[in-house]
Design an enzyme around this catalytic site. Structure first.
Site, short mmCIF file in Angstrom:
data_model
loop_
_atom_site.label_atom_id
_atom_site.label_comp_id
_atom_site.label_asym_id
_atom_site.label_seq_id
_atom_site.Cartn_x
_atom_site.Cartn_y
_atom_site.Cartn_z
N THR A 1 6.40 -5.00 -6.51
CA THR A 1 6.94 -3.60 -7.18
C THR A 1 8.23 -3.16 -6.53
O THR A 1 8.41 -3.42 -5.36
CB THR A 1 5.69 -2.93 -7.02
OG1 THR A 1 4.56 -3.61 -7.05
CG2 THR A 1 5.66 -1.88 -8.13
N ARG B 1 -2.99 -8.80 -18.80
CA ARG B 1 -3.38 -7.91 -17.78
C ARG B 1 -2.58 -6.89 -17.35
O ARG B 1 -1.22 -6.84 -17.33
CB ARG B 1 -3.49 -8.94 -16.35
CG ARG B 1 -3.97 -8.30 -14.85
CD ARG B 1 -2.81 -8.01 -14.00
NE ARG B 1 -3.03 -7.55 -12.81
CZ ARG B 1 -2.26 -6.96 -12.06
NH1 ARG B 1 -0.86 -7.27 -12.21
NH2 ARG B 1 -2.77 -6.70 -10.73
N VAL B 2 -3.19 -5.55 -17.02
CA VAL B 2 -2.12 -4.57 -16.90
C VAL B 2 -2.54 -4.14 -15.23
O VAL B 2 -3.65 -3.96 -14.85
CB VAL B 2 -2.41 -3.35 -17.68
CG1 VAL B 2 -1.52 -2.13 -17.16
CG2 VAL B 2 -2.15 -3.83 -18.82
N GLY B 3 -1.67 -4.03 -14.32
CA GLY B 3 -1.92 -3.46 -13.07
C GLY B 3 -1.64 -2.01 -12.77
O GLY B 3 -1.71 -1.42 -13.88
N THR C 1 2.66 -0.09 -4.27
CA THR C 1 2.84 -1.62 -4.29
C THR C 1 1.95 -2.21 -3.61
O THR C 1 1.86 -2.47 -2.35
CB THR C 1 4.41 -2.03 -3.59
OG1 THR C 1 4.25 -3.29 -3.55
CG2 THR C 1 4.55 -1.12 -2.35
N GLY C 2 0.96 -2.75 -4.41
CA GLY C 2 -0.13 -3.69 -3.73
C GLY C 2 -0.98 -4.37 -4.77
O GLY C 2 -0.60 -4.50 -5.96
N TRP C 3 -1.86 -4.75 -4.40
CA TRP C 3 -3.02 -5.54 -5.41
C TRP C 3 -3.41 -4.50 -6.31
O TRP C 3 -4.48 -3.91 -5.96
CB TRP C 3 -4.04 -6.34 -4.20
CG TRP C 3 -4.88 -7.08 -5.21
CD1 TRP C 3 -5.04 -7.43 -6.52
CD2 TRP C 3 -5.53 -8.35 -4.59
NE1 TRP C 3 -5.57 -8.48 -6.65
CE2 TRP C 3 -6.04 -9.02 -5.41
CE3 TRP C 3 -5.92 -8.56 -3.33
CZ2 TRP C 3 -6.85 -10.14 -5.30
CZ3 TRP C 3 -6.53 -9.87 -2.75
CH2 TRP C 3 -7.17 -10.35 -3.78
N GLY C 4 -2.96 -4.71 -7.69
CA GLY C 4 -3.27 -3.69 -8.50
C GLY C 4 -4.67 -3.21 -8.93
O GLY C 4 -4.93 -2.00 -8.92
#
Lengths: 365, 365
Positions: free
Chosen positions: A221, A249-251, A271-274
């Site tokens: 990100t 898919r939406v993060g 910024t990471g695993w959404g």
């Protein structure tokens, strides 16, 4: 005028009481110096502009050769300078955030804009969000394919529509109507990202049940948080999503509160695993711990990013900034493209965990 | 197995410490009574199940004739009984929330499922979200057109995918793969909603700049929050969006933290002008004021829904429930379809502001 556009834009009756104090404090700053009023008034010490950026927490040493690392550092510095130019010219934090993110979106090495990763179906689906802490206005877009700078479209949603979040074909239609720059979807096709998808698809075919764990490290990100001379904050985030993600898919990046949040006291870009960031309402939770729990910014950011999210099984990083200029850049991955630039205009950047990133001098709690 | 489906589902390593205490307290409850341990342990007093629902804050007296009002009250009671049946059988809060919302989605008078309002383009776009407070797992969908019960699809996303939020065609594809019941889009066409769109379009043509204000009152949502015998909370929300909204607009209902949120301490479902709820991160902010600020649930809910959101220019309502069984149902519109049912299984419902809704007896702070 097309009905998608609206005049006047979203009017914000919510004017923070501290604004008048800030103007007063700004006028007095030359006489009595910053810090004195700062203890009593959240925004009053914020005469010194600050910009913090990230280019994603998914980076690993094995991903980059020496030339790529050099290019990434140069792009981070360029983004910092672009944002700083806005702040030093007295422009709002929102302008600095947008300017910095546009540079990162245009650079092919970050997972946003040009360098977006590929979905499972071989497409690039772009998401972005922006929030203005002073007015609490926000704009977000998800699942766009032809918008050169998704952060610009998020701003258009905020400033030119009566909505906060628009997705998919509706967002594309709005992009067209609002005059946002469009490109052919092939603009987003970079060879490195395409190979990452092929690798992820191969891994998935080999051992499907674990594919989400294997590909999780390919998230990324870009984002920015800024504090302007008026003491106002803003935050923005832009992403190409997760390699091999399913269509639709939406993060967390375009979710106000999860990946992006700003108010009068605090601004965060994640910024990471959404999925874990959404469930944690990560960005807002950091600010809530500061605002309601009285936690220092760094403690709050560490608690959410490096304690709660890993405990739930997620990983990643974030950048956070408060109205006094305190910054935090927690992450729990091998690296996070990151940097900051203060009033002196000297950019500081780092990539890996053991890279030294100097601390700003004058931060107060 | 299709790659959209995943086994095992999202594993939640985050097990709340209080769970063991709850089991212990549950076993001891018969000996020492509830309330004694309750003061020390958030979940321990929660032997008494509770379900709170809403059917939208957009209702006005002029909208309903006597028969319609009677039918709405009957549907609310039916939803409460359906949820209560789950709770009294010892099922998790999540099951009660889902059961209650399915009844409200199937009833044509609420703006969710069957009774969804129409978009500007004459379509029905459905959104829903669900969150399990015990595990912090969540699922959300936005912009679906053929899913009979969007809350069931949100649960499928939570339980059968590795994602939290899916939108549009991708969400429809996942619905098909996960075995969620689909219907022809004409299922959602009700005459009353169609006429509301025609009226909104006419108003918009007449005085475009103010159309968003005129149509704002036509929002609506259904939602539920529940506390089960194990002391666990859950929240869910489902909506047909806003009459005359632009294609691709996403409101607060499917945004975890904005319209829907639950954790170990607090569960919230919102119903209001979505843009303001997103910007306020309304549902999470209520819970954060309780958790970090130490505010009683009612004060927190009032602060966000009836103070901050109206100050920003928005309106609406919410339902909130804490792990001790305290409830709050704030709203600032002429009416809000609402109700609750406690351990005794007697449903209590109300519609307008001056309707009397009894208070639960045993709530503690």
């Amino acid at each position: 005028m097309h009905p998608l556009l609206q005049l006047p834009p979203f009017i914000n009756q919510r004017m923070d009481n501290s604004m008048n104090s800030v103007l007063l404090a700004g006028a007095m700053a030359g006489l009595i110096g910053s810090g004195v009023l700062g203890a009593a008034e959240p925004n009053a010490a914020a005469a010194k502009p600050m910009l913090v950026i990230h280019g994603g927490a998914g980076v690993e040493r094995a991903d980059l050769n020496a030339d790529e690392e050099k290019a990434a550092r140069a792009a981070l510095e360029q983004a910092l300078r672009a944002g700083h130019a806005q702040l030093s010219a007295g422009k709002p934090a929102l302008e600095a955030v947008t300017a910095a993110i546009v540079v990162l979106e245009d650079a092919p090495m970050f997972n946003a804009g040009r360098g977006a990763v590929f979905t499972h179906d071989g497409k690039n689906e772009l998401d972005a969000a922006v929030m203005d802490g002073a007015s609490l206005r926000a704009g977000a877009v998800a699942g766009v394919h032809t918008v050169k700078n998704p952060i610009a479209l998020a701003r258009a949603v905020m400033e030119k529509s009566k909505h906060v979040m628009m997705v998919g074909a509706g967002a594309e239609a709005f992009a067209k109507e609002s005059g946002t720059t469009l490109v052919d979807p092939s603009y987003f096709r970079t060879e490195k990202r395409w190979q990452q998808l092929q690798k992820a698809l191969k891994e998935e075919a080999a051992k499907q049940a674990h594919s989400d764990i294997e590909t999780a490290k390919h998230f990324g990100t870009v984002g920015a948080v800024a504090l302007d001379k008026q003491g106002h904050l803003a935050a923005g985030t832009s992403t190409g999503g997760m390699t091999n993600k399913r269509y639709g898919r939406v993060g967390d990046a375009p979710i106000i509160g999860a990946g992006t949040y700003a108010n009068a006291h605090c601004a965060v870009s994640g910024t990471g695993w959404g999925e874990y960031y959404i469930r944690a309402v990560a960005a807002h939770d950091i600010c809530a711990r500061v605002q309601y729990g009285g936690q220092p910014l760094r403690e709050a950011a560490e608690g959410v990013i490096n304690r709660d999210i890993p405990k739930a099984g997620g990983d990643g990083g974030a950048i956070a900034l408060d109205a006094k200029g305190n910054i935090a850049l927690p992450f729990n991955t091998e690296g996070m493209y990151r940097g900051w630039i203060g009033a002196d205009g000297v950019p500081h950047v780092a990539i890996y965990k053991d890279d030294k990133l100097p601390e700003p001098a004058a931060a107060v709690n």
